[in-house]
Design an enzyme around this catalytic site. Structure first.
Site, PDB file in Angstrom:
ATOM      1  CD  GLU A 138      -1.804  -2.232   1.775  1.00  0.00           C
ATOM      2  OE1 GLU A 138      -0.627  -2.512   1.883  1.00  0.00           O
ATOM      3  OE2 GLU A 138      -2.849  -3.220   1.944  1.00  0.00           O
TER       4      GLU A 138
ATOM      5  CG  PHE B 178      -9.659  -9.113  11.469  1.00  0.00           C
ATOM      6  CD1 PHE B 178      -8.434  -9.582  11.632  1.00  0.00           C
ATOM      7  CD2 PHE B 178      -9.962  -9.307   9.853  1.00  0.00           C
ATOM      8  CE1 PHE B 178      -7.266 -10.044  10.972  1.00  0.00           C
ATOM      9  CE2 PHE B 178      -8.985  -9.709   8.990  1.00  0.00           C
ATOM     10  CZ  PHE B 178      -7.829 -10.005   9.453  1.00  0.00           C
ATOM     11  CD  GLN B 179      -7.256  -7.003   7.519  1.00  0.00           C
ATOM     12  OE1 GLN B 179      -8.220  -6.680   7.071  1.00  0.00           O
ATOM     13  NE2 GLN B 179      -6.036  -7.529   7.307  1.00  0.00           N
TER      14      GLN B 179
ATOM     15  CE  LYS C 230     -16.982  -6.357   3.688  1.00  0.00           C
ATOM     16  NZ  LYS C 230     -16.551  -7.446   3.926  1.00  0.00           N
TER      17      LYS C 230
ATOM     18  CG  MET D 134      23.206  12.139   2.815  1.00  0.00           C
ATOM     19  SD  MET D 134      24.114  13.076   2.061  1.00  0.00           S
ATOM     20  CE  MET D 134      23.327  13.620   0.644  1.00  0.00           C
TER      21      MET D 134
END
Lengths: 163, 570
Positions: B50, B112-113, B162, B478
């Site tokens: 993502e 969940f999630q 949802k 760097m």
């Protein structure tokens, strides 16, 4: 220097955390913050007491204005204004203290709003200094608990914060 | 027309003329993906992580001036997106991120999630929304696009539970939106602009300093006209490169920590500084106290009032859209008879040419070992300076900015503000999809590229002929440079051990991989990539000098004039 910033903000969930999050993320001080809906229930008014240099206060007002839900921001302490804070203080009131607390409350034009055989709840409104003075005038051993609302402020006369 | 929430979301994207959505499906967004499946207007690009979805949408936005769109699921989908969102926020890139959320009834139940996406993203978005009613979807998405692209642009997140995507209501996309709490200033204050023009004309040692704001406001043309009209020197920050054509004599290169000697000296010793869409970042002016030692008048044009007088005190603030303000400046200049004093200007340019004569970008090339600067220089030659170049973060980013000379805006995509390693490849994906007929090169390092290397798979699926130029020095370059200079050459954890064979790795994804070891092979390899394998992704793994440092350099906390020009100054 101490500043009192008033703002109008959309009355939406999460709006308060946007303001408080801004202060913590950028390291600005909050001495007190009060918020409640206005006569227009879709909008809340917030009073924030903060402190900082002129540059920091300028950044605070700019950053507050940048929040999408903030409608208007004014530093009301820039000119004549009135501040008030409400305190509820529960004190032990037995024996000779009962009379003494009552007398002190009268001197401060406070009101006793709850009485039991062992305690009073005193309600006092005023600016911060007056509330501090009252707390100072009561024997610390008698104070059971205090609760203060934080400062509410409004500009004097023609200075109006409205949409 | 009655539609489900999911259908409404997709319809809104169609109404906004969204070409591509970059995303990754999951439980909370299944209905959204189902609605996506049943239409063809909005195309979905399936990334492999993502973070890359948001970066790719960001790269798309940076290269097109349009709003980039990403779609992620709840919980880890949203948290993975956070780095991408923060990256876009720091560089003011317009994005709309749609995240799934657990059903309304489950919010707050540690489902969940489930994660408080609105809470987690609040400090790194321009604004965010949690939609609690299907009837609010259309107006919220309309607001999200409006907020993302107006004023100072930025990412806006819309979190949709949802159950809201299954609920139904009548769909109508609002034509217009107005928000009483959000009215960005567009036109600059006329009086202030007049004052600014006056000040510019009276300047003896003028300097124009511009940043990403010029690119974002699509004002490169205005900047070029104004600069040429005045005949003044100009510098573009890392974010502003391409805002003014790099080949022009009036261009002094990039300012700041790794900027040119002439740009930094001119910034410091000018008497009037016109700052446009730039924010006096610590990487640009170094120590603000040192910068303030030299007296100069500062005019600052910016869409965001909070950027003005934040790090340096400004004399003439102008809040407004950069394009409109520059247009007005040009109009006033052209309408008036006054012109800059030619004698003063000639003296100033003489001084600047002396500074430029130090040739601070010179580097010692080698026949034995590939110098990273040489690769960028050759890339510039082979692509005719016309490629879209993305970079990751570190030494290679600075070399890309220094040695690829950008003539146009929106050709240079990098993470300037947040400094996010791993953006290069997904930026290139977004840019290549938006510009299928343009060369897109990703200048990266062996450390940065590994932060999103899984996207080689996405590139294969969508046939993106990106050319990856890996400046492989087997070090976090760097970090190694700072450790060498500031930490007694104790190279703590900056050596990249156990590297893969990048050419073989690319081949395993179905791409072309080329390893280049010798300086004499650099140009041929680039030509092979851009000509022979024009339509394929080519991973060019350049084995470069491990000890090369980025110069010039202004150390952190030092002033702009206290530059290290080469290794001899150490």
């Amino acid at each position: 220097m101490r500043h009192v910033i008033s703002l109008l903000i959309e009355n939406e969930s999460g709006a308060l955390s946007r303001v408080s999050g801004l202060f913590s993320a950028r390291g600005y001080n909050i001495e007190s913050l009060t918020v409640a809906p206005t006569e227009d229930a879709s909008m809340s008014r917030m009073t924030i007491v903060t402190s900082g240099s002129d540059e920091i206060i300028e950044q605070i007002t700019k950053q507050l204005n940048k929040l999408v839900e903030v409608v208007k921001v004014v530093d009301i302490s820039e000119a004549a204004h009135i501040e008030r804070e409400l305190m509820l203080i529960k004190v032990r009131a037995t024996g000779k203290d009962r009379e003494e607390v009552k007398r002190t409350a009268d001197i401060f034009r406070a009101r006793i709003i709850d009485v039991t055989d062992a305690s009073y709840v005193v309600e006092l409104t005023g600016n911060q200094a007056k509330l501090d003075a009252f707390v100072g005038a009561i024997d610390p051993a008698l104070i059971l608990e205090t609760v203060r609302s934080g400062v509410c402020g409004v500009g004097r006369g023609d200075r109006v914060l409205k949409l | 027309m009655v539609l489900t929430g999911a259908e409404i979301v997709i319809r809104c994207l169609q109404e906004e003329k969204v070409e591509y959505v970059f995303g990754y499906p999951g439980g909370a967004v299944l209905y959204l993906y189902d609605a996506l499946f049943q239409q063809e207007e909005v195309r979905h690009v399936l990334v492999r992580h993502e973070q890359a979805a948001v970066h790719a949408a960001d790269g798309y936005a940076r290269s097109t001036q349009k709003v980039g769109v990403a779609l992620v699921t709840s919980g880890p989908g949203a948290t993975n997106a956070v780095t991408g969102i923060a990256t876009a926020y720091c560089d003011s890139i317009p994005l709309v991120i749609i995240s799934g959320q657990v059903p309304t009834a489950a919010i707050g139940q540690d489902a969940f999630q489930e994660v408080d996406t609105v809470g987690i993203t609040r400090p790194c978005v321009k604004h965010n929304f949690l939609v609690r009613d299907v009837r609010d979807i259309a107006s919220t998405i309309k607001k999200a696009f409006y907020l993302a692209k107006t004023g100072r642009p930025g990412p806006v997140l819309v979190d949709i539970p949802k159950d809201i995507t299954i609920a139904k209501c009548d769909f109508e996309y609002p034509k217009e939106i107005s928000m009483r709490s959000y009215n960005p200033v567009v036109r600059g204050h006329q009086g202030q602009i007049k004052k600014a023009v006056q000040l510019l004309l009276e300047a003896k040692r003028p300097m124009i300093y511009t940043g990403g704001g010029v690119v974002l406001a699509d004002a490169a043309e205005q900047l070029t006209r104004l600069t040429r009209l005045l005949g003044y020197p100009v510098t573009n920050t890392l974010m502003g490169l391409g805002g003014y054509p790099a080949s022009d004599r009036q261009f002094l290169g990039m300012p700041g920590m790794h900027g040119t000697y002439e740009a930094n000296m001119s910034m410091h010793y000018c008497d009037v500084l016109l700052a446009v869409g730039a924010r006096f970042d610590d990487r640009v002016i170094g120590n603000p106290a040192h910068f303030a030692e030299e007296p100069r008048k500062i005019i600052h044009v910016d869409i965001d009032p909070s950027s003005i007088s934040k790090r340096v005190k400004v004399d003439v603030p102008i809040v407004g859209d950069v394009k409109e303000v520059l247009d007005e400046m040009i109009r006033q200049l052209e309408a008036g008879a006054a012109r800059p004093n030619a004698d003063h200007l000639a003296t100033w340019w003489k001084q600047i040419e002396e500074w430029r004569g130090r040739n601070c970008m010179a580097y010692k090339n080698s026949d034995e070992i590939i110098k990273p600067q040489f690769v960028v220089q050759k890339l510039w030659e082979v692509t005719g300076g016309n490629a879209i170049v993305t970079s990751d973060v570190g030494q290679h980013q600075m070399w890309a900015a220094q040695y690829y000379h950008f003539e146009q805006p929106r050709r240079w995509l990098n993470s300037g503000g947040l400094g996010t390693m791993g953006v290069g490849l997904p930026y290139a994906m977004g840019a290549q999809l938006a510009h299928p007929d343009t060369h897109v090169a990703c200048i990266t390092g062996e450390a940065s590229i590994q932060m999103n290397i899984q996207e080689l798979s996405t590139c294969k699926q969508f046939r993106l002929p990106i050319k990856i130029c890996n400046l492989n020095n087997r070090y976090l370059g760097m970090v190694r440079q700072w450790q060498q200079i500031f930490h007694g050459a104790r190279y703590s954890e900056s050596y990249m051990d156990s590297l893969p064979d990048f050419a073989k790795l690319a081949a395993s994804y179905g791409h072309v991989g080329i390893r280049v070891d010798r300086p004499c092979d650099v140009e041929d390899a680039l030509r092979e990539a851009f000509v022979k394998h024009k339509n394929e992704l080519v991973f060019l793994d350049f084995q470069v000098d491990q000890t090369e440092n980025v110069y010039p350099m202004v150390q952190g906390g030092k002033g702009l004039t206290e530059m290290i020009l080469s290794a001899e100054d150490l």
